[in-house]
Structures are given as structure tokens and as C-alpha cells.
Design a protein around this motif. Structure first.
Motif, PDB file in Angstrom:
ATOM      1  N   PHE A 202       0.783  -1.201  -0.157  1.00 39.75           N
ATOM      2  CA  PHE A 202      -0.130  -0.278   0.200  1.00 39.75           C
ATOM      3  C   PHE A 202       0.737   1.180  -0.277  1.00 39.75           C
ATOM      4  O   PHE A 202       0.503   2.173  -0.557  1.00 39.75           O
ATOM      5  N   PHE A 203       1.651   1.677   0.884  1.00 38.65           N
ATOM      6  CA  PHE A 203       2.411   2.538   0.882  1.00 38.65           C
ATOM      7  C   PHE A 203       3.380   3.366  -0.210  1.00 38.65           C
ATOM      8  O   PHE A 203       3.673   3.638  -0.829  1.00 38.65           O
ATOM      9  N   LEU A 204       4.117   1.328  -0.629  1.00 38.33           N
ATOM     10  CA  LEU A 204       5.063   1.916  -1.926  1.00 38.33           C
ATOM     11  C   LEU A 204       3.909   2.130  -2.967  1.00 38.33           C
ATOM     12  O   LEU A 204       4.858   3.298  -3.361  1.00 38.33           O
ATOM     13  N   GLN A 205       2.767   2.016  -3.223  1.00 35.22           N
ATOM     14  CA  GLN A 205       2.399   2.645  -4.216  1.00 35.22           C
ATOM     15  C   GLN A 205       1.672   3.850  -3.834  1.00 35.22           C
ATOM     16  O   GLN A 205       1.434   4.951  -5.067  1.00 35.22           O
ATOM     17  N   ARG A 206       1.518   4.164  -2.825  1.00 36.79           N
ATOM     18  CA  ARG A 206       0.930   5.617  -2.682  1.00 36.79           C
ATOM     19  C   ARG A 206       1.517   6.598  -2.565  1.00 36.79           C
ATOM     20  O   ARG A 206       1.938   7.906  -2.822  1.00 36.79           O
ATOM     21  N   TYR A 207       2.793   5.860  -2.303  1.00 29.53           N
ATOM     22  CA  TYR A 207       4.136   7.499  -2.231  1.00 29.53           C
ATOM     23  C   TYR A 207       5.793   7.195  -2.441  1.00 29.53           C
ATOM     24  O   TYR A 207       6.416   6.143  -2.212  1.00 29.53           O
ATOM     25  N   PRO A 208       5.077   6.410  -4.080  1.00 26.17           N
ATOM     26  CA  PRO A 208       6.511   6.541  -4.601  1.00 26.17           C
ATOM     27  C   PRO A 208       7.436   7.035  -5.202  1.00 26.17           C
ATOM     28  O   PRO A 208       8.465   6.243  -5.375  1.00 26.17           O
ATOM     29  N   ARG A 209       7.693   8.432  -4.269  1.00 28.08           N
ATOM     30  CA  ARG A 209       8.849   8.779  -4.267  1.00 28.08           C
ATOM     31  C   ARG A 209       9.816   8.099  -2.612  1.00 28.08           C
ATOM     32  O   ARG A 209      10.423   8.629  -2.764  1.00 28.08           O
ATOM     33  N   GLU A 210       9.476   7.148  -2.206  1.00 25.08           N
ATOM     34  CA  GLU A 210      10.194   7.447  -0.610  1.00 25.08           C
ATOM     35  C   GLU A 210      10.641   6.533  -0.572  1.00 25.08           C
ATOM     36  O   GLU A 210      10.508   5.636  -1.375  1.00 25.08           O
ATOM     37  N   SER A 211      11.831   6.621   0.297  1.00 23.66           N
ATOM     38  CA  SER A 211      12.641   5.761   0.631  1.00 23.66           C
ATOM     39  C   SER A 211      11.680   4.591   2.059  1.00 23.66           C
ATOM     40  O   SER A 211      10.670   4.574   2.005  1.00 23.66           O
ATOM     41  N   PRO A 212      12.326   3.426   1.994  1.00 26.84           N
ATOM     42  CA  PRO A 212      11.663   2.513   3.272  1.00 26.84           C
ATOM     43  C   PRO A 212      11.712   2.817   4.959  1.00 26.84           C
ATOM     44  O   PRO A 212      11.115   2.446   4.633  1.00 26.84           O
ATOM     45  N   GLY A 213      12.873   3.518   4.256  1.00 23.10           N
ATOM     46  CA  GLY A 213      12.891   3.744   6.272  1.00 23.10           C
ATOM     47  C   GLY A 213      10.924   4.642   6.329  1.00 23.10           C
ATOM     48  O   GLY A 213      11.384   4.464   7.722  1.00 23.10           O
ATOM     49  N   PRO A 214      11.226   5.684   6.111  1.00 26.62           N
ATOM     50  CA  PRO A 214       9.508   6.753   6.394  1.00 26.62           C
ATOM     51  C   PRO A 214       8.992   5.076   5.570  1.00 26.62           C
ATOM     52  O   PRO A 214       7.488   5.902   7.518  1.00 26.62           O
ATOM     53  N   GLU A 294      -1.761  12.305  12.345  1.00 23.42           N
ATOM     54  CA  GLU A 294      -0.363  12.637  12.424  1.00 23.42           C
ATOM     55  C   GLU A 294      -0.019  11.579  13.418  1.00 23.42           C
ATOM     56  O   GLU A 294       1.651  12.300  13.578  1.00 23.42           O
ATOM     57  N   ASP A 295      -0.283  10.783  14.479  1.00 21.83           N
ATOM     58  CA  ASP A 295       0.323   9.915  14.840  1.00 21.83           C
ATOM     59  C   ASP A 295       0.656   8.920  14.337  1.00 21.83           C
ATOM     60  O   ASP A 295       2.017   8.474  14.483  1.00 21.83           O
ATOM     61  N   CYS A 296       1.113   9.109  12.972  1.00 23.43           N
ATOM     62  CA  CYS A 296       1.309   7.682  12.160  1.00 23.43           C
ATOM     63  C   CYS A 296       2.176   8.802  11.162  1.00 23.43           C
ATOM     64  O   CYS A 296       2.543   7.316   9.952  1.00 23.43           O
ATOM     65  N   GLN A 297       2.796   9.757  11.008  1.00 17.65           N
ATOM     66  CA  GLN A 297       3.513  10.592  10.293  1.00 17.65           C
ATOM     67  C   GLN A 297       5.081   9.910  10.526  1.00 17.65           C
ATOM     68  O   GLN A 297       5.867   9.435  11.675  1.00 17.65           O
ATOM     69  N   PRO A 298       5.957   9.654   9.372  1.00 17.07           N
ATOM     70  CA  PRO A 298       7.223  10.068   9.855  1.00 17.07           C
ATOM     71  C   PRO A 298       8.158  10.614  10.492  1.00 17.07           C
ATOM     72  O   PRO A 298       7.588  11.890  10.403  1.00 17.07           O
ATOM     73  N   ARG A 299       9.023  10.503  11.296  1.00 16.27           N
ATOM     74  CA  ARG A 299       9.651  11.832  12.107  1.00 16.27           C
ATOM     75  C   ARG A 299       9.766  12.243  10.966  1.00 16.27           C
ATOM     76  O   ARG A 299      11.010  11.851   9.821  1.00 16.27           O
ATOM     77  N   LEU A 300      10.847  13.873  10.980  1.00 18.62           N
ATOM     78  CA  LEU A 300      11.797  14.947   9.567  1.00 18.62           C
ATOM     79  C   LEU A 300      13.225  14.584   9.725  1.00 18.62           C
ATOM     80  O   LEU A 300      13.566  14.585  10.856  1.00 18.62           O
ATOM     81  N   ARG A 301      13.177  14.479   8.096  1.00 19.26           N
ATOM     82  CA  ARG A 301      14.790  13.997   8.058  1.00 19.26           C
ATOM     83  C   ARG A 301      14.939  14.362   6.934  1.00 19.26           C
ATOM     84  O   ARG A 301      14.372  15.552   6.063  1.00 19.26           O
ATOM     85  N   ARG A 302      16.304  14.634   6.873  1.00 23.16           N
ATOM     86  CA  ARG A 302      16.715  15.233   5.375  1.00 23.16           C
ATOM     87  C   ARG A 302      16.598  14.764   3.811  1.00 23.16           C
ATOM     88  O   ARG A 302      16.965  13.329   4.252  1.00 23.16           O
ATOM     89  N   GLN A 303      15.667  15.127   3.262  1.00 18.57           N
ATOM     90  CA  GLN A 303      15.343  14.685   2.099  1.00 18.57           C
ATOM     91  C   GLN A 303      16.305  14.710   0.552  1.00 18.57           C
ATOM     92  O   GLN A 303      16.498  16.275   1.028  1.00 18.57           O
ATOM     93  N   LEU A 304      16.756  13.440   0.122  1.00 21.90           N
ATOM     94  CA  LEU A 304      17.062  14.169  -0.692  1.00 21.90           C
ATOM     95  C   LEU A 304      16.057  14.977  -2.642  1.00 21.90           C
ATOM     96  O   LEU A 304      15.117  13.974  -2.397  1.00 21.90           O
ATOM     97  N   GLU A 305      16.783  15.372  -2.604  1.00 21.02           N
ATOM     98  CA  GLU A 305      15.931  15.969  -3.826  1.00 21.02           C
ATOM     99  C   GLU A 305      15.786  14.761  -4.813  1.00 21.02           C
ATOM    100  O   GLU A 305      16.259  14.514  -5.915  1.00 21.02           O
ATOM    101  N   ASP A 306      13.823  14.346  -5.157  1.00 21.84           N
ATOM    102  CA  ASP A 306      14.071  13.380  -6.382  1.00 21.84           C
ATOM    103  C   ASP A 306      13.786  14.251  -7.603  1.00 21.84           C
ATOM    104  O   ASP A 306      12.919  14.767  -7.800  1.00 21.84           O
ATOM    105  N   VAL A 307      14.887  13.778  -8.504  1.00 18.01           N
ATOM    106  CA  VAL A 307      14.764  14.831  -9.966  1.00 18.01           C
ATOM    107  C   VAL A 307      14.514  13.716 -10.936  1.00 18.01           C
ATOM    108  O   VAL A 307      13.899  14.406 -12.022  1.00 18.01           O
TER     109      VAL A 307
END
Length: 529
Positions: A202-214, A294-307
Motif C-alpha cells: 500500500f505505501f509503496l504505491q501510495r508514496y512512489p518517491r519515498e524511501s523505505p525508512g519513512p 498525525e500519529d503515524c507520520q514519519p519523523r522529519l529528516r533530510r530528504q534527498l531531492e528526487d529529480v
């Protein structure tokens, strides 16, 4: 004369004289001086002290009490009956027991059959079903009719039985029955991996640019054991888990383990009877899970720019659970899970077609893995396109994050590794359930953990000499060249990524082929000397 006759005669010897005193419980004895000291005779007589003491003496009462305690108190604890060795059943009784077991009743659905109880449900089980089952089905949104009325070719025919077993956590009344306790633990063992795979897809298809950590943090925010009581209460199922207690007043260690066990077993039952789409419906519709809470959002971290680009179907919109649950691949689809493949393998991978790895390493990797598989397609162009995409996916599986991740965050094996971990867990769980029909879930869990250790995944890849084809950056390759501890986790990740790719391209049967035929995770194939 009459007076003298009524008196007792005086004793002739002093040794016959004894006096009893109320002040002292010990008798007063007078000893004569021996007439002949050169011939002294000594007599030892054992006297019961309780007979010498008066009946109301405190010392006598204390001695009797101590003696009674010695008799009643056992020296050591007697072990429970289930730990006492019993003589083995003879062949006839053992054959009858297996043939009458519901686990051997369904030939069409071997996995479902392996999760049924080892013996038929009795009157106590039927009492719970009559009292609580309708309430559970109504809360989950299922029709109230009995599932036994469905046809034999429908796996949902066993739903009533599995739903009853799903709510029999280890702390409830019926857990003393072996067939209930074992069947519930097996369902719970399966359900945890079903949930992990469902939310990973579900999350791989919902957030196609996100890394597995978040994504892992999002999954933990939804189905972590701290949050499970909230979902159970939202679906009004707490009275089925704690019929005699108020769930909110229980402390955490009494509340969370039963809820977690029942929650996992419930999704094991739903997956067996209705499949993965129904798992999504119950998660997001019945329990009301919100991926944007809000309670299931990942913590803020430095994001690499995805071009880099994403596939057209993901561009500009976040897919909902309905989009994923009702999705069916088209008839001429290249892959078994085409949208999941597009979510893991970015379109920009086509820039690597024709590079050195494609010509030099890809043929050796495909020969070792047995790719491409023979698939009958309507037109040959579909087969050719699938093989091209498979080659790009294989190159992505061997692409270490050190090579391109900082400029192109998705050009590495991380997303395929994530889905590969989950499908490995589920396939191995299904294998163990069908292989060990009489094993409880706790034993299966330990077996599962030992077989799928990370160090073994990497070792099996190195045994096939596939670690030579991993693409590192120059700096990392120099550091890894003579450092086994740095190099081995990369081989583990590549192995898991290969299983993720095989799942998206060819489906679950090819994952079984890789795990049990090629890499031999169970280590049962003969070794070459």
C-alpha cells in the motif's frame, strides 16, 4: 482390717516409684546405686515422647502439628499433565486421528486446511460461537448467515470456524483446549506477515518517491502494538477479547498482548477466506485507519531531492486503499503485479540499457537465476518487453545505494528489498504451516526466525557467486574489498531485492522457486562435495 485391705501394697523397689508433676512434662526418675559396680549392665529403651506427654501439653500439640505438616506438604511440585510423557499412539489410532482431522479435509485449499483446528469443535466451542459470533460478524461487516451453507469450492465456507479461533487469545477461557490454543497461534503467526505485506504494498504505491525508512515508521504507527487497542475499540470488538474486564482500565501488559494476538489472527483468517482485497477493506473501513493521521507520520529528516520521473499512474495523486484493493492487472499485462513493479523500478532505469553491466553481468545472473521463465503470451512483443524490463529490474537489484542514491534516490535496491523482505516472510510462513500441521505458532515463529536470518540470506547469494555482480561506488568498493562485515549486509539486501523483483514480475510461485529450489533456504537439498 478393711482399711488395710483397700490400700495398695507399697513397692518393694525404688525404681518402681515415679512422680508426675504438672509443672514439668518430664518424668522424675530415681536411680539406685548399683550393688556390683564391676558388672554394670546398660539398657537402651526407645520411648515415644508423645505418650509420655499429657494430652493437653503445648509441646505435644506442637509436635503433632509439625508431624502433620510433614505429611501434607509435598516435597516437590508435580509437573502439569501436558509435560508428563505419554505412551505413543499405536498406528491404528494415529491413522484415525489424522484422517478425522479437519486439517486434511480440504484438498483444494492446502494452506487454509492447515490452519483449521486439529480436531473437530466440541460443545464448548459451539457455545461461544452461538453467543458471540454474530456480534463479531456484524462489527466486521459480514453477512450473519452461517458460512457452512456455502459451497465446498468456496474458501469462505470455513470463515465461522476461523473467526471463532481468531478471538481465542492465550489468556481466554478456551485456551486450555489444545486444538483451540494451537489453531489460534497458527492463525496469529500467519496474520502478522499478511499485515506487513499488505501495508508495504500500500505505501509503496501510495508514496512512489519515498524511501523505505519513512514507510516502516508509517506501518509501525498504524499497526504497532501500542495502537492496536485503539483500532479494536473503534470496531467495537473489545467485549469479545475481554468479556469480563474493561479494556481501558487494564494495564498495558495485560491489555496489549491479547489484543495483538487476536488482531493478527483475525487478519490471518480474513486472508485465508477472502484474500488481500478484503484485508484492505477491514483495515481502512472497519477499523478506520487513516494513513494521513498525525500519529503515524514519519519523523522529519533530510530528504534527498528526487529529480527523476515516476510512472504516469502515480503522478500527481496519492492512491487510496480502494484503488489498491480493487485493482486487477489488465489481460495483456507484462507482470503479475504491474503497478507494484512500476512503484519499485523507476522509468529512468532505461538509461542503463546497453551499459557494461547489461552486456557483461546480466547474462550470467539470468542464467544462474533461471530467467527468463517460459510464459505463453498472446503476441511475442509482450514477451520481449517483459524480458527487457526484467533485465533492468535485475540491474536495479544489484545497484548498491552508494552508487547513485545521492543524485538519484530511487536508483538503488531499497524499495525492491523492502517488498522482498515481506514476501519472503509470508512465503516461508505459508510453507511452515503446510509442512508442520501439528506445530503451534510459537514453535513456527522460532523456526521462521532461524531459517530467514539475514546472515543466511547473504550466504545463499554468495554460494551462487552472485555477489561479484553488485555495483558499488569506487570508494565503497575499496572499503568493502577486504572487510567481510561491511560487505555481507549488502549481499543480504540483494538477495531480498531479487525476491521482491520475482514477486512483482512473475508472482508468488517464482518466489517459492527461488527460495526453496534455487537458494535452498531450508537446506534440504544434497550438497556437492
Amino acid at each position: 482390717m478393711e482399711l488395710s485391705s483397700s490400700l495398695t501394697p507399697f513397692p518393694k523397689k525404688l525404681s518402681e516409684i515415679s512422680f508426675s508433676s504438672s509443672l514439668s512434662p518430664f518424668p522424675l526418675q530415681l536411680y539406685q546405686k548399683p550393688s556390683k559396680p564391676n558388672k554394670l549392665r546398660v539398657f537402651a529403651v526407645a520411648v515415644d515422647p508423645s505418650q509420655d506427654l499429657p494430652r493437653n501439653s503445648p509441646q505435644r500439640l506442637l509436635k503433632e502439628l509439625a508431624q502433620r505438616k510433614k505429611v501434607t506438604a509435598p516435597r516437590k511440585k508435580v509437573p502439569p499433565k501436558r509435560f508428563i510423557l505419554k505412551p505413543p499412539l499405536d498406528d491404528k489410532k494415529l491413522t484415525e486421528r489424522f484422517l478425522n482431522s479437519p486439517q486434511l479435509s480440504l484438498k483444494q485449499f492446502p494452506l487454509l486446511s492447515s490452519c483449521l483446528p486439529s480436531s473437530k469443535l466440541n460443545n464448548a466451542d459451539q457455545t461461544w460461537i452461538d453467543e458471540y459470533l454474530l456480534e463479531a460478524k456484524q462489527a466486521l461487516g459480514y453477512p450473519l448467515e452461517k458460512s457452512e451453507e456455502l459451497g465446498d469450492d468456496n474458501p469462505a465456507k470455513q470463515f465461522d470456524t476461523l473467526l471463532y479461533l481468531a478471538f481465542q487469545h492465550p489468556s481466554c477461557d478456551r485456551t486450555n483446549a489444545r486444538h483451540v490454543r494451537s489453531a489460534h497461534s497458527r492463525l496469529s503467526f500467519l496474520g502478522q506477515y499478511v499485515l506487513e505485506l499488505a501495508l508495504a504494498e500500500f505505501f509503496l504505491q501510495r508514496y512512489p518517491r519515498e524511501s523505505p525508512g519513512p514507510m516502516r515508521e508509517r506501518v509501525f504507527g498504524l499497526i504497532g502494538k501500542r495502537n492496536l487497542p485503539k483500532w479494536i475499540k473503534a470496531a467495537s470488538l473489545q467485549n469479545l477479547i475481554f468479556p469480563y474486564d474493561d479494556m481501558d482500565k487494564l494495564i498495558r501488559k495485560d491489555r496489549e498482548p491479547p489484543v495483538k494476538s487476536d488482531f493478527w489472527a483475525l487478519f490471518g483468517a480474513i486472508y485465508l477466506c477472502f484474500g488481500m482485497p478484503e484485508v484492505y477493506r477491514v483495515l481502512f473501513e472497519v477499523f478506520g485507519m487513516d494513513p494521513e493521521a498525525e500519529d503515524c507520520q514519519p519523523r522529519l529528516r533530510r530528504q534527498l531531492e528526487d529529480v527523476d520521473y515516476v510512472s504516469v499512474e502515480f503522478e500527481g495523486n496519492n492512491l487510496s486503499w480502494q484503488d489498491i484493493a480493487i485493482y486487477k492487472p489488465p489481460e495483456d499485462a507484462l507482470f503479475a503485479h504491474p503497478r507494484l513493479f512500476r512503484a519499485c523500478v523507476p522509468p529512468g532505469m532505461h538509461r542503463f540499457r546497453g551499459n557494461i553491466w547489461d552486456y557483461d553481468c546480466k547474462p550470467q545472473v539470468m542464467q544462474t537465476l533461471g530467467y527468463p521463465l517460459a510464459v505463453k503470451d498472446r503476441i511475442p512483443e509482450i514477451t520481449e518487453a517483459r524480458n527487457i524490463e526484467l533485465g533492468l529490474g535485475l540491474q536495479l537489484c544489484f545497484m548498491h545505494p552508494s552508487k547513485y542514491k545521492f543524485e538519484h534516490p530511487r536508483f538503488c535496491f531499497e524499495r525492491l528489498e523492502y517488498v522482498g523482505q515481506k514476501i519472503q516472510d509470508l512465503v516461508m510462513a505459508e510453507r511452515l504451516l503446510m509442512k508442520h500441521l501439528d506445530a503451534p505458532g510459537r514453535w513456527l515463529q522460532e523456526k521462521h526466525r532461524r531459517v530467514l536470518m539475514n546472515k543466511f540470506c547473504g550466504r545463499y547469494l554468495r554460494e551462487k557467486y552472485l555477489h561479484r555482480f553488485i555495483i558499488y561506488s569506487e570508494q565503497v568498493e575499496d572499503a568493502y574489498e577486504h572487510n567481510r562485515r561491511l560487505r555481507n549486509p549488502a549481499t543480504t539486501a540483494v538477495n531480498q531485492a531479487l525476491h521482491g523483483l520475482s514477486y512483482t514480475v512473475y508472482g508468488k510461485p517464482d518466489v517459492r522457486r527461488l527460495m526453496f529450489e534455487l537458494f535452498d533456504f531450508e537446506q534440504i537439498q544434497p550438497k556437492s562435495v
